[in-house]
Enzyme design. Sequence first.
Site, PDB file in Angstrom:
ATOM      1  N   ASP A  54       0.825  -1.323   0.096  1.00 19.08           N
ATOM      2  CA  ASP A  54       0.026  -0.056   0.031  1.00 19.08           C
ATOM      3  C   ASP A  54       0.860   1.265  -0.139  1.00 19.08           C
ATOM      4  OD1 ASP A  54      -1.772   2.143   0.789  1.00 19.08           O
ATOM      5  OD2 ASP A  54      -3.175   0.428   1.148  1.00 19.08           O
ATOM      6  N   SER A 104      -7.096   4.606  -1.287  1.00 14.58           N
ATOM      7  CA  SER A 104      -7.037   2.854  -1.345  1.00 14.58           C
ATOM      8  C   SER A 104      -8.611   2.569  -1.618  1.00 14.58           C
ATOM      9  CB  SER A 104      -6.573   2.528   0.017  1.00 14.58           C
ATOM     10  OG  SER A 104      -5.265   3.111   0.140  1.00 14.58           O
ATOM     11  N   ASP A 155     -10.040  -2.222   6.934  1.00 11.82           N
ATOM     12  CA  ASP A 155      -9.403  -0.957   6.280  1.00 11.82           C
ATOM     13  C   ASP A 155      -9.562  -1.345   4.754  1.00 11.82           C
ATOM     14  OD1 ASP A 155      -8.519   1.502   5.860  1.00 11.82           O
ATOM     15  OD2 ASP A 155      -6.371   0.808   6.288  1.00 11.82           O
ATOM     16  N   THR A 157      -8.070  -1.560   1.757  1.00 14.72           N
ATOM     17  CA  THR A 157      -7.708  -2.639   0.644  1.00 14.72           C
ATOM     18  C   THR A 157      -7.903  -4.002   0.884  1.00 14.72           C
ATOM     19  OG1 THR A 157      -5.557  -1.238   0.373  1.00 14.72           O
ATOM     20  CG2 THR A 157      -5.402  -3.441   0.038  1.00 14.72           C
ATOM     21  N   ARG A 168     -15.713   4.136   2.976  1.00 12.56           N
ATOM     22  CA  ARG A 168     -14.882   3.465   3.494  1.00 12.56           C
ATOM     23  C   ARG A 168     -14.821   3.494   5.078  1.00 12.56           C
ATOM     24  NH1 ARG A 168      -8.752   5.316   2.153  1.00 12.56           N
ATOM     25  NH2 ARG A 168      -8.220   4.189   3.958  1.00 12.56           N
ATOM     26  N   GLU A 327      -1.732  -7.730   1.827  1.00  7.35           N
ATOM     27  CA  GLU A 327      -1.454  -6.060   2.025  1.00  7.35           C
ATOM     28  C   GLU A 327      -0.201  -5.977   2.898  1.00  7.35           C
ATOM     29  OE1 GLU A 327      -3.462  -1.879   2.533  1.00  7.35           O
ATOM     30  OE2 GLU A 327      -3.953  -3.621   3.901  1.00  7.35           O
ATOM     31  N   ASP A 332       2.322   2.654   3.448  1.00  5.69           N
ATOM     32  CA  ASP A 332       1.570   3.853   3.133  1.00  5.69           C
ATOM     33  C   ASP A 332       1.388   4.562   4.447  1.00  5.69           C
ATOM     34  OD1 ASP A 332      -0.708   5.462   1.489  1.00  5.69           O
ATOM     35  OD2 ASP A 332      -1.842   4.935   3.180  1.00  5.69           O
ATOM     36  N   LYS A 333       1.128   3.987   5.475  1.00  2.20           N
ATOM     37  CA  LYS A 333       0.876   4.753   6.822  1.00  2.20           C
ATOM     38  C   LYS A 333       2.121   5.428   7.387  1.00  2.20           C
ATOM     39  CE  LYS A 333      -2.959   1.304   7.996  1.00  2.20           C
ATOM     40  NZ  LYS A 333      -3.968   2.038   7.013  1.00  2.20           N
ATOM     41  N   HIS A 336       2.864   8.465   4.976  1.00  2.70           N
ATOM     42  CA  HIS A 336       1.660   9.625   5.328  1.00  2.70           C
ATOM     43  C   HIS A 336       2.308  10.544   6.468  1.00  2.70           C
ATOM     44  CE1 HIS A 336      -2.216   9.110   3.151  1.00  2.70           C
ATOM     45  NE2 HIS A 336      -2.098   8.148   3.192  1.00  2.70           N
ATOM     46  N   ASP A 374      -1.514   0.056  -4.757  1.00  2.03           N
ATOM     47  CA  ASP A 374      -2.654   0.696  -5.214  1.00  2.03           C
ATOM     48  C   ASP A 374      -2.455   2.141  -5.482  1.00  2.03           C
ATOM     49  OD1 ASP A 374      -1.938   1.419  -2.384  1.00  2.03           O
ATOM     50  OD2 ASP A 374      -3.661   1.323  -1.687  1.00  2.03           O
ATOM     51  N   HIS A 375      -1.502   2.694  -4.959  1.00  2.00           N
ATOM     52  CA  HIS A 375      -1.263   4.178  -5.539  1.00  2.00           C
ATOM     53  C   HIS A 375       0.283   4.697  -4.907  1.00  2.00           C
ATOM     54  CE1 HIS A 375      -1.946   5.046  -1.188  1.00  2.00           C
ATOM     55  NE2 HIS A 375      -3.084   4.506  -1.359  1.00  2.00           N
ATOM     56  N   HIS A 472      -1.290  11.241  -0.701  1.00  2.00           N
ATOM     57  CA  HIS A 472      -1.112  10.370  -2.096  1.00  2.00           C
ATOM     58  C   HIS A 472      -0.868  11.311  -3.062  1.00  2.00           C
ATOM     59  CE1 HIS A 472      -4.479   7.171  -0.432  1.00  2.00           C
ATOM     60  NE2 HIS A 472      -3.369   7.253   0.492  1.00  2.00           N
TER      61      HIS A 472
END
Length: 513
Positions: A54, A104, A155, A157, A168, A327, A332-333, A336, A374-375, A472
Site C-alpha cells: 500500500d 485506497s 480497512d 484494501t 470506507r 497487503e 502507506d501509513k 503519510h 494501489d497508489h 497520496h
Amino acid sequence: MQRKAFKAAVVVAMASTLVGGSSVAAWSEPSHQNQNEQGGRDGEIRNVIYLLGDGMGRTHVTAGRERFYGASGRLNMERMPFVGQVATYAVEKGSNKPALVTDSASAATAWSSGVKTYNAALGVDAYEKKVATLMEQAKAAGFATGNVSTAEITDATPAGQFSHVLLRGCQGPTYSDAACLPKNADGTYEAKPADTTLITPVAEQIARNGTADVVLGGGLARFEPDDQKALEAQGYQVLGSFGDPALPAQTAASQKVATKADLDAAKGKKVVGLFNRGNLTVEAAKAALPAGAAEKAEPTLSDMTTKALDLLSAKKGKNKGFFLQIEGAQIDKRSHANDANQTLGEIKAFDDAVAKAVDFAKKDGHTLVIVTADHECAGFNIIEKGTFTNAEAAAPPANNDAGNPANNSSPARTSGGNTKDATRSGGIVNGAGSKDPKNFAPATFRTPDDAPGVADGTPEASLWLTYLSGNHTGADVPIFAYGPGGQRFAASQDNTDLYGKMYRALFNRSPQR
C-alpha cells in the site's frame, strides 16, 4: 446495537450471476502466445496470489533495494521476471470524470471489480451500484479464498474484496450516518439506500458473508461478540476472542487479540485471526519494545503469508485452487507520516512476504504471483547527496488524510535520522523537536555500498530521502509477476485491467461485464 439484515446469499448470488452473466461489452486484453513461463510446468494456473504494498511507488521499491541490498542488488519482487506499470486514477462521484489521485478504497474497487469509482467507495461504482468482487466470484466458483493485511482487516484494501459500502469509514462496530452516508452538496446526508448492505459496517459484512476462508490482520475493536458467533456458526475457527457478550461495550479488557502462537496452532479449514485491536504494530517500533510486550506476540506479514498458504493449500479441492490477497499496509501509513526509517522497514517486511509467496509458487508450479500497489504515497524521493528538498520547511508537509484514523499510527515520526548541511545550520539536527526552525531536511541512511563506520543520519550516508507531500500522489505504480500467465502483466495498464487479467487466470476466460 440493532443489527441490519444482511444475507450472504445476496453476495453469492450476485457473484454467481456475474461470473457467467453479461451486461456490457466483454473485457479484452492483448493476445499472447501460450508459453511455459518461469514457475509454470504446463502453463495451467490453479492459484493466484495478489500482493499489495500500500502506497508503494517506484521510488519506494528503489529506496528499499538500495537501503538493504545496495545499488546493484535487488529486492525479491524485483527478481520476478515480468515487470510493468499501473495507472491508478479514480473518478468523481456520479460521473466518469477522472480524479487523478486515488485513495485506497477506489483503487481496491478497481482491481477487485474492474470498475472506476469515487474515492472512499468500496465495492460500488461511481453511481453507487453494487459490483461483484473477484474474491466473491472465486468463492462462488469453489475456490478457497484468503485475505491478509497488516492493517485493520476492515480497512480499505482488504475490505475491497469482501464488502460493499458507500464510504470506507463505515467499518464498525456501530453504524453512524457520518461514517456510512455520503453528503449532498448542501451538507446534508444522502438518503439511506434501499440496499442496506451498502450502509452495513464492513466488520458485520465480513462476519456474515463467508467470502474469505482465511482472514488474518488487525482491527479486533471493529468486531463484537455476535460477530464471533456468526463466524463460528459458519464453521470458522476464531483465534482469540471478540469479547464477552455480557459486557456492555467492546474494550481491551473484554477482547483478546490473537497471537502468533495461536496462528501457528490453527488447523481449521476456515480461520479468522485478528492480532491487534487496531493496525498491526510497525515492525521497527515492535523491535524496540521490551521483551514481554504484548505487541511482540504479533505475527509478521511473512508469518501470516506462510500460514495462509498452508491453510488454503490444505483446503482446496482436487480440481480447484485458491485466490489470496496480501497487503503490506504500513508502507502507506508511515509514508503519510513522512517517516522514512519506518517506511523502509515496512518495505523490507513486505518484500519478505513476497519471497514466501514466490517460494510457494516455485514449488507448486501452478501459481501466479502478482506484486503491485494501489497508489504512491507522499512523493517519496531519492535526492542527490548533499542537496536539499523542502529544507526550509519548519515541519513535514501536513498529512491531508489525517482525518482517517487508519493513517495516524504512532509514533508520528522518528526523532532521529534527519540531517542538514553543516554549512547552513552548524551540523546535524535530529528532525522533529529541534529548536532549529529549518528542521525538515532529508533523512539519510547508510547502504551496503557505504564504507564501514558510516551511520544513518549523517551527511556521509549515501541514501538521501525526502518527501513532497503528506498524502497520496497520482504517479503510476510498478507491477511484478511470476508464474504461468505472468507475461500478461508486463505492460502499461490501468488498475481496472488487473481485475480482468486475474479473472482470466482463475477462470480461463475473460469476464463478461
